[in-house]
Design a protein around this motif. Structure first.
Motif, mmCIF file in Angstrom:
data_model
loop_
_atom_site.group_PDB
_atom_site.id
_atom_site.type_symbol
_atom_site.label_atom_id
_atom_site.label_comp_id
_atom_site.label_asym_id
_atom_site.label_seq_id
_atom_site.Cartn_x
_atom_site.Cartn_y
_atom_site.Cartn_z
ATOM 1 N N ALA A 18 0.828 -1.206 0.000
ATOM 2 C CA ALA A 18 0.000 0.000 0.000
ATOM 3 C C ALA A 18 0.863 1.258 0.000
ATOM 4 N N GLY A 19 1.947 1.238 0.758
ATOM 5 C CA GLY A 19 2.843 2.386 0.783
ATOM 6 C C GLY A 19 3.494 2.644 -0.563
ATOM 7 N N LEU A 20 3.925 1.575 -1.223
ATOM 8 C CA LEU A 20 4.526 1.724 -2.548
ATOM 9 C C LEU A 20 3.500 2.217 -3.559
ATOM 10 N N GLY A 21 2.254 1.749 -3.430
ATOM 11 C CA GLY A 21 1.207 2.226 -4.323
ATOM 12 C C GLY A 21 0.930 3.709 -4.130
ATOM 13 N N THR A 22 0.921 4.152 -2.888
ATOM 14 C CA THR A 22 0.731 5.579 -2.605
ATOM 15 C C THR A 22 1.886 6.399 -3.158
ATOM 16 N N ALA A 23 3.100 5.894 -2.965
ATOM 17 C CA ALA A 23 4.271 6.596 -3.496
ATOM 18 C C ALA A 23 4.222 6.669 -5.014
ATOM 19 N N ALA A 24 3.784 5.578 -5.660
ATOM 20 C CA ALA A 24 3.688 5.574 -7.120
ATOM 21 C C ALA A 24 2.666 6.597 -7.601
ATOM 22 N N THR A 25 1.604 6.805 -6.829
ATOM 23 C CA THR A 25 0.579 7.773 -7.215
ATOM 24 C C THR A 25 1.112 9.194 -7.195
ATOM 25 N N VAL A 26 2.018 9.486 -6.270
ATOM 26 C CA VAL A 26 2.534 10.853 -6.120
ATOM 27 C C VAL A 26 3.891 11.024 -6.806
ATOM 28 N N VAL A 27 4.812 10.110 -6.509
ATOM 29 C CA VAL A 27 6.182 10.248 -7.002
ATOM 30 C C VAL A 27 6.297 9.825 -8.466
#
Length: 373
Positions: free
Chosen positions: A151-160
């Motif tokens: 979930a953290g990597l998915g959130t990072a992918a959405t922003v970064v």
């Protein structure tokens, strides 16, 4: 959707790029077995992609606006469902079971090579399959990772992810993209898949990872399904509204890719607000399909069948475009007619095929390693 039988091996959920039917019949929300709601959601994603690929796009009027609704959204739904299917397929590995890495690698290579070859056909559409192949390989280390990390990597992918894409593509024409083919060099193919194509992996990893998270949840829970509908709708509308408010303040982004693009929620802008809105719409469709799957399984079995054969239908419609439609269609009326014909033929074919065979024609190729084992 598949459940984990006593043997410890997951039953595939039927997704063309992740799992595959083993003859189980579509069912509603009660009990184990295949989930008709997932197949229906896949069918809706395919229908939207057919409309987008047939075209024409950007036509004026209410009909033109409605015809463009699937643009950018149906492919995000397709990608999110790929992540859902991947988690379902490998669910037993989280409890210490064996990871079917051989099957995953086989499917990744098949989709990557096949997609690059399919891009050379004269259908004039962007093939999403090479991205599937790359993400299947990239996700291997995450299949046993804790959900909070995914979930953290998915959130990072959405922003970064969009920021990385902006940094690489800054100064390029926003309407010029390069689709990789089998004739390109490995370096060009990698660059196109990561950054330069219609589906840059650095951005599109976000819906895939979100799907992986959702696939680890109890998708049979009615309360969760309702939350998916409500939360998805709120994200879809909220991000779209925020984008329009920002555009009123800062103005429309230019045609050249730059940091002013961050305010955009336009389809395939690759920006965070577009990602959030499109993923919200995908979650909404998924939740609604699951919430109504009992009705869908009884009343619309042909639609569910189309979802079971989504890889075959996806490849088939591109070949049909190349063989019978291009160049054209030149008008919105012709585009609607071609789309209706392709969708109708696909639904009828899928319904008739699943009445006789357990697995779709192309889906069979993806299951060769598991069948041999």
């Amino acid at each position: 959707m598949g459940s984990v039988p006593p043997s410890g091996h997951p039953v595939d959920d039927g997704h063309p790029h992740v799992g595959g039917s083993r003859g189980e019949q579509p069912r509603g929300g009660g009990g184990g077995g295949r989930m008709a709601g997932l197949d229906a959601a896949r069918a809706l994603a395919i229908i939207g992609m057919i409309m987008v690929n047939v075209g024409p796009r950007g036509e004026e009027g209410m009909v033109g606006t409605l015809y463009d609704v699937p643009l950018g959204r149906s492919s995000v739904l397709f990608m999110l469902l790929a992540g859902v299917g991947m988690s379902i397929m490998t669910r037993s590995s989280l409890a210490g079971g064996r990871l079917p890495w051989g099957t995953i690698v086989w499917r990744a290579v098949l989709l990557l090579v096949g997609g690059l070859a399919l891009q050379m056909a004269g259908h004039e559409a962007s093939v999403i399959l090479p991205l599937y192949g790359v993400l299947f390989l990239v996700c291997l280390p995450l299949l046993k990772a804790p959900t909070w990390l995914v979930a953290g990597l998915g959130t990072a992918a959405t922003v970064v992810g969009p920021l990385i894409w902006l940094s690489v593509r800054a100064g390029a024409d926003a309407f010029r993209v390069k689709e990789p083919t089998l004739l390109d060099s490995p370096a060009v193919i990698l660059d196109d898949i990561l950054f330069s194509g219609s589906y840059p992996a650095v951005v599109w990893a976000a819906p895939f990872l979100l799907g992986m998270v959702l696939g680890r949840l109890n998708l049979r829970d009615p309360a969760l399904r309702r939350r998916l509908v409500g939360g998805g709708a709120a994200a879809a509308v909220g991000a779209f509204v925020v984008s329009h408010l920002l555009i009123l303040v800062f103005g429309e982004p230019g045609q050249t890719i730059g940091w002013d693009r961050l305010v955009s929620a336009t389809a395939h802008s690759q920006m965070p607000l577009w990602l959030i809105s499109s993923m919200g719409a995908a979650v909404f469709v998924l939740g609604l399909s699951l919430l109504t799957e009992d009705v869908l399984a009884r009343r619309l079995p042909a639609l569910v069948a189309m979802g079971r054969l989504s890889l075959t239908v996806y490849v088939g419609h591109l070949l049909a475009l190349a063989a019978f439609v291009r160049p054209g269609p030149d008008s919105l009326a012709a585009g609607v007619l071609v789309s209706v014909l392709l969708i109708g033929v696909s639904i009828v074919f899928a319904w008739l095929w699943t009445r006789r065979f357990r697995t779709g024609p192309l889906e069979t190729l993806l299951r060769l390693p598991s069948r041999r084992s």
